[in-house]
Design a protein around this motif. Structure first.
Motif, PDB file in Angstrom:
ATOM      1  N   GLU A  26       0.728  -1.268   0.040  1.00  0.00           N
ATOM      2  CA  GLU A  26       0.000  -0.130  -0.107  1.00  0.00           C
ATOM      3  C   GLU A  26       1.036   1.130  -0.183  1.00  0.00           C
ATOM      4  N   VAL A  27       1.773   1.039   0.496  1.00  0.00           N
ATOM      5  CA  VAL A  27       2.853   2.444   0.918  1.00  0.00           C
ATOM      6  C   VAL A  27       3.282   2.562  -0.728  1.00  0.00           C
ATOM      7  N   LYS A  28       3.940   1.603  -1.473  1.00  0.00           N
ATOM      8  CA  LYS A  28       4.264   1.621  -2.917  1.00  0.00           C
ATOM      9  C   LYS A  28       3.477   2.346  -3.730  1.00  0.00           C
ATOM     10  N   LYS A  29       1.952   2.030  -3.538  1.00  0.00           N
ATOM     11  CA  LYS A  29       0.918   2.503  -4.242  1.00  0.00           C
ATOM     12  C   LYS A  29       0.603   3.957  -3.891  1.00  0.00           C
ATOM     13  N   TYR A  30       0.182   4.280  -2.700  1.00  0.00           N
ATOM     14  CA  TYR A  30      -0.081   5.676  -2.295  1.00  0.00           C
ATOM     15  C   TYR A  30       0.960   6.676  -1.467  1.00  0.00           C
ATOM     16  N   GLY A  31       2.157   6.153  -1.022  1.00  0.00           N
ATOM     17  CA  GLY A  31       3.062   6.877  -0.245  1.00  0.00           C
ATOM     18  C   GLY A  31       2.817   6.336   1.305  1.00  0.00           C
ATOM     19  N   VAL A  32       3.683   6.567   1.956  1.00  0.00           N
ATOM     20  CA  VAL A  32       3.586   6.387   3.397  1.00  0.00           C
ATOM     21  C   VAL A  32       2.834   7.316   4.061  1.00  0.00           C
ATOM     22  N   ASP A  33       2.746   8.475   3.717  1.00  0.00           N
ATOM     23  CA  ASP A  33       1.751   9.438   4.364  1.00  0.00           C
ATOM     24  C   ASP A  33       0.409   9.345   4.179  1.00  0.00           C
ATOM     25  N   ALA A  34       0.228   9.121   2.681  1.00  0.00           N
ATOM     26  CA  ALA A  34      -1.358   9.055   2.396  1.00  0.00           C
ATOM     27  C   ALA A  34      -1.731   7.580   3.305  1.00  0.00           C
ATOM     28  N   PHE A  35      -1.032   6.507   3.231  1.00  0.00           N
ATOM     29  CA  PHE A  35      -1.471   5.112   4.046  1.00  0.00           C
ATOM     30  C   PHE A  35      -1.469   5.456   5.486  1.00  0.00           C
ATOM     31  N   ARG A  36      -0.891   6.152   6.047  1.00  0.00           N
ATOM     32  CA  ARG A  36      -0.889   6.824   7.447  1.00  0.00           C
ATOM     33  C   ARG A  36      -2.260   7.375   7.853  1.00  0.00           C
ATOM     34  N   TYR A  37      -2.555   8.281   6.785  1.00  0.00           N
ATOM     35  CA  TYR A  37      -3.677   9.215   7.036  1.00  0.00           C
ATOM     36  C   TYR A  37      -4.818   8.523   6.800  1.00  0.00           C
ATOM     37  N   CYS A  38      -5.083   7.567   5.759  1.00  0.00           N
ATOM     38  CA  CYS A  38      -6.092   7.046   5.563  1.00  0.00           C
ATOM     39  C   CYS A  38      -6.417   5.926   6.686  1.00  0.00           C
ATOM     40  N   LEU A  39      -5.538   4.920   7.246  1.00  0.00           N
ATOM     41  CA  LEU A  39      -5.733   4.282   8.230  1.00  0.00           C
ATOM     42  C   LEU A  39      -6.413   4.869   9.498  1.00  0.00           C
ATOM     43  N   MET A  40      -5.836   6.266   9.823  1.00  0.00           N
ATOM     44  CA  MET A  40      -6.310   6.899  10.929  1.00  0.00           C
ATOM     45  C   MET A  40      -7.732   7.517  10.588  1.00  0.00           C
ATOM     46  N   ARG A  41      -7.929   7.980   9.455  1.00  0.00           N
ATOM     47  CA  ARG A  41      -8.921   8.927   9.113  1.00  0.00           C
ATOM     48  C   ARG A  41     -10.379   7.932   8.694  1.00  0.00           C
ATOM     49  N   GLU A  42     -10.207   6.711   8.181  1.00  0.00           N
ATOM     50  CA  GLU A  42     -11.210   5.935   7.659  1.00  0.00           C
ATOM     51  C   GLU A  42     -12.131   5.577   8.573  1.00  0.00           C
ATOM     52  N   VAL A  43     -11.609   5.108   9.804  1.00  0.00           N
ATOM     53  CA  VAL A  43     -12.611   4.577  10.700  1.00  0.00           C
ATOM     54  C   VAL A  43     -12.463   5.090  12.216  1.00  0.00           C
ATOM     55  N   ASN A  44     -13.322   5.472  12.964  1.00  0.00           N
ATOM     56  CA  ASN A  44     -13.255   5.781  14.223  1.00  0.00           C
ATOM     57  C   ASN A  44     -12.391   4.842  15.301  1.00  0.00           C
ATOM     58  N   PHE A  45     -11.256   5.157  15.836  1.00  0.00           N
ATOM     59  CA  PHE A  45     -10.571   4.143  16.837  1.00  0.00           C
ATOM     60  C   PHE A  45     -11.490   3.482  17.475  1.00  0.00           C
ATOM     61  N   GLY A  46     -11.473   1.926  17.573  1.00  0.00           N
ATOM     62  CA  GLY A  46     -12.526   1.347  18.381  1.00  0.00           C
ATOM     63  C   GLY A  46     -13.293   0.517  17.672  1.00  0.00           C
ATOM     64  N   ASN A  47     -13.588   1.110  16.472  1.00  0.00           N
ATOM     65  CA  ASN A  47     -14.891   0.495  15.494  1.00  0.00           C
ATOM     66  C   ASN A  47     -13.964  -0.409  14.488  1.00  0.00           C
ATOM     67  N   ASP A  48     -14.733  -1.349  13.858  1.00  0.00           N
ATOM     68  CA  ASP A  48     -14.100  -2.335  12.914  1.00  0.00           C
ATOM     69  C   ASP A  48     -13.966  -1.359  11.896  1.00  0.00           C
ATOM     70  N   GLY A  49     -13.204  -1.758  10.923  1.00  0.00           N
ATOM     71  CA  GLY A  49     -13.197  -1.029   9.708  1.00  0.00           C
ATOM     72  C   GLY A  49     -12.914  -1.860   8.498  1.00  0.00           C
ATOM     73  N   ASP A  50     -13.157  -1.271   7.140  1.00  0.00           N
ATOM     74  CA  ASP A  50     -13.209  -1.839   5.907  1.00  0.00           C
ATOM     75  C   ASP A  50     -12.092  -1.052   5.152  1.00  0.00           C
ATOM     76  N   TYR A  51     -11.038  -1.985   4.579  1.00  0.00           N
ATOM     77  CA  TYR A  51     -10.202  -1.336   3.910  1.00  0.00           C
ATOM     78  C   TYR A  51     -10.315  -1.752   2.331  1.00  0.00           C
ATOM     79  N   SER A  52     -10.808  -0.774   1.507  1.00  0.00           N
ATOM     80  CA  SER A  52     -10.927  -0.982   0.114  1.00  0.00           C
ATOM     81  C   SER A  52     -10.386   0.200  -0.460  1.00  0.00           C
ATOM     82  N   THR A  53      -9.841  -0.285  -1.725  1.00  0.00           N
ATOM     83  CA  THR A  53      -9.258   0.683  -2.828  1.00  0.00           C
ATOM     84  C   THR A  53     -10.040   1.753  -3.269  1.00  0.00           C
TER      85      THR A  53
END
Length: 640
Positions: free
Chosen positions: A312-339
């Motif tokens: 994923e880092v190769k595709k999007y860059g490390v900063d974008a990957f970090r941002y998306c993981l932290m932004r995509e779901v509220n910490f504590g909830n389950d999350g779905d990772y989709s392109t």
């Protein structure tokens, strides 16, 4: 209040490579560590590897290695991953290190001397994968682990027990007195209800394998992996050998454990009871996050949907990957990772909102003032509303970060970014440049935009260290953004008159979304259809398929898969053997049914029983079912 902050991840098992779940926890810990530093805290951030236990011993044996050789080969993979993800831990602990062995021996001695460890015998069902005994009332289908689903082993052995039941009431009182002890709050009820069912004493030793820390007062016994593993949080801050460090970060610091919800009970029940017995302070927060699925499905290698962080880092860059993981779901909830959702998030938040604000601002400042900061003292009420929103943003971000609500903190930051994009449209610099009398107002507007970007970069730096540094660099600031303090960006007029800005270069290039194939017409035919194993009509005419009626059906002794049928054809009664027994629990129900049979096959003997044809079955989802014919069709009718 002391400003010492100690954050930990779980220590990760070395029997597999780090995955998106472990990356998520570690990035979260890194983000909160970086944020606390920007708030002026002394921060200690710990991660590491869990290297003892039966499954590690077995994994090593399967590879022809000693357990130490196996763990020595695996630990660097985690360090390499964290480096690639821009993780800056203070310490990386391995449970095979001597300092940790010493710490475990110390806490065992303290608890034993207190009378909280006794010798007994344990007989129960044990999950090697989870390294835990499973109470009978939690076992699934009589023999499976409720957490991982794997088959349990029956274990009977001499064991030493920790009097965990002794601390049940004290733990419940602590949880009730400290509302934020377990986060998110939705997990608190789960833990308290489990405790109220009654805590059992905990088996803390094993003697059926050797890979673990020996117990000094129990010859032949090694330390049960959870009692070993959890102590790592004390080891790293000097429990055994550095009282000054321990006093600073454990006794006088905010201690926060981040972990996945699958190991919450160990951290919120076993660990606090251990500390209560040892006479040590309990952690301030135990924060459990949810699980990640991949496009709606549980990740598994067989499905090929496992998210590999480095890919994923190769595709999007490390900063974008970090941002998306932290932004995509509220910490504590389950999350779905989709392109699609990741691409949309990057394009919308990073390229459009933040990237566009930076590019527009620097482009206009370069065009209007030759990229040199000018004086701007002509303020309007609109500017005050921006200042007020900035103050609110800082308060909201800190409130959310104190509860480890990363997504909500980012939402507050992006609210301010969106406000600044709107500010551009409201002030319309391209109109102000046209009139000599509004040039000073133009300077004020442009300075507000530049300084807003300078300030925002400090808030995004914990999430996106490299991209935030690039923002500063494009603003002509060469200082290390990771040394920036939020206290220093509360005010305005941070860049002096005469400061020279840099050039805008895209930090977050837009990503192309995959074009969906047009919907197919369900009634359209495929003129280029290729048929597998094609036959001619003359080949089909050779096969004699007729309607037959089932007269009798019975099992064949010694052949679990076979059924013996007697069927009536148009001319005679035949015997046919068919391998469909496991699909019919009550085969007698087939008597009287009309089915299809091939009657010109050569006779064969199966398991000593003559078979004079073949019954036709349909196959769906690996299940076979006889092809039944309407009762009105005559016996002997041919299929053409």
């Amino acid at each position: 209040m002391s400003k010492n902050f100690y954050v930990t991840t779980p220590i990760y098992y070395v029997n597999g490579d780090p995955h998106v779940g472990s990356a998520y926890t570690t990035i979260a810990a890194d983000v909160i560590a970086k944020y606390k530093k920007s708030m002026g805290y002394d921060v200690f951030f710990l991660t590491g590897t869990d290297e003892h236990g039966q499954k590690v011993e077995e994994a090593a044996k399967d590879r022809g290695l000693t357990p130490q050789e196996w763990t020595d080969s695996m630990a660097p993979r985690f360090l390499d991953m964290w480096k690639a993800l821009d993780i800056n831990q203070t310490d990386f602990i391995r449970t095979t290190q001597e300092r940790h062995k010493d710490a475990v021996k110390k806490i065992l001695k303290v608890v034993h001397d207190k009378g909280d460890i006794y010798k007994g015998e344990y007989e129960g069902k044990y999950c090697v994968s989870c390294e835990t005994f499973v109470p009978e009332n939690q076992i699934v289908n009589e023999k499976h682990c409720p957490d991982c689903g794997k088959e349990l082993r029956i274990v009977k052995e001499e064991s030493y027990f920790f009097k965990m039941s002794k601390y049940q009431d004290a733990l419940l009182e602590h949880i009730e007195a400290n509302p934020d002890f377990i986060l998110p709050h939705s997990r608190k009820n789960e833990v308290t209800s489990f405790i109220k069912q009654g805590l059992q004493d905990l088996s803390i030793s094993r003697n059926t394998f050797e890979w673990g820390i020996p117990i000094e007062f129990a010859e032949g016994h090694i330390t049960y992996v959870w009692f070993d593993a959890l102590t790592n949080y004390l080891t790293a801050v000097g429990y055994e050998n550095n009282p000054e460090l321990f006093d600073k970060f454990w006794n006088n610091g905010e201690v926060v454990h981040l972990l996945g919800k699958d190991i919450l009970r160990f951290h919120a029940i076993i660990w606090p009871c251990m500390l209560l017995s040892a006479g040590e302070k309990l952690p301030d927060k135990i924060v459990a996050h949810g699980w990640w699925t991949s496009q709606g499905e549980k990740m598994s290698k067989s499905k090929g949907n496992v998210v590999a962080p480095l890919d994923e880092v190769k595709k999007y860059g490390v900063d974008a990957f970090r941002y998306c993981l932290m932004r995509e779901v509220n910490f504590g909830n389950d999350g779905d990772y989709s392109t699609p959702s990741i691409v949309t998030r990057i394009n919308s938040d990073l390229a459009n909102d933040l990237g566009n604000l930076l590019n527009r601002t620097l482009g206009m400042y370069g065009k209007y003032f030759n990229s040199t900061i000018v004086k701007g003292d002509k303020f309007e009420p609109l500017d005050e509303s921006v200042k007020t929103l900035w103050d609110e943003t800082l308060e909201n971000v800190d409130s959310h970060m104190s509860k480890l609500e990363f997504s909500k903190a980012l939402e507050a930051i992006w609210k301010f970014i969106s406000r600044m994009n709107k500010y551009v449209d409201e002030t319309a610099p391209w109109l102000l440049i046209k009139d000599e009398s509004t040039l000073e107002r133009l300077g004020t507007v442009m300075n507000f935009l530049v300084q807003a970007l300078y300030k925002v970069a400090v808030l995004t730096a914990p999430y996106m260290p490299t991209a935030s540094q690039k923002i500063w660099n494009q603003l002509g600031v060469t200082k290390n953004i990771m040394e920036a303090q939020i206290e220093d960006v509360k005010g305005w007029n941070l860049l002096p008159v005469g400061h020279i800005l840099g050039n805008a270069e895209p930090i977050f290039p837009r990503l192309e979304t995959e074009k969906k194939a047009p919907k197919k017409d369900p009634m359209a035919i495929n003129e280029d259809l290729e048929v597998e194993n094609p036959i001619e009509i003359s080949d089909f005419d050779k096969v004699d398929i007729q309607v037959v009626e089932i007269l009798e059906v019975s099992n064949i002794e010694g052949a679990d898969k076979l059924l013996k049928f007697k069927v009536k054809t148009g001319k005679e009664v035949r015997q046919i053997v068919s391998g469909i027994a496991k699909y019919y629990s009550n085969p007698e129900e087939l008597v009287g049914k009309k089915v299809l049979a091939i009657l010109n096959l050569s006779a064969v003997t199966l398991k000593g029983v003559l078979s004079q044809g073949m019954l036709l079955s349909s196959s769906e989802k690996k299940k076979l079912k006889l092809v039944e014919i309407d009762s009105s069709v005559k016996i002997g009718a041919k299929i053409k």
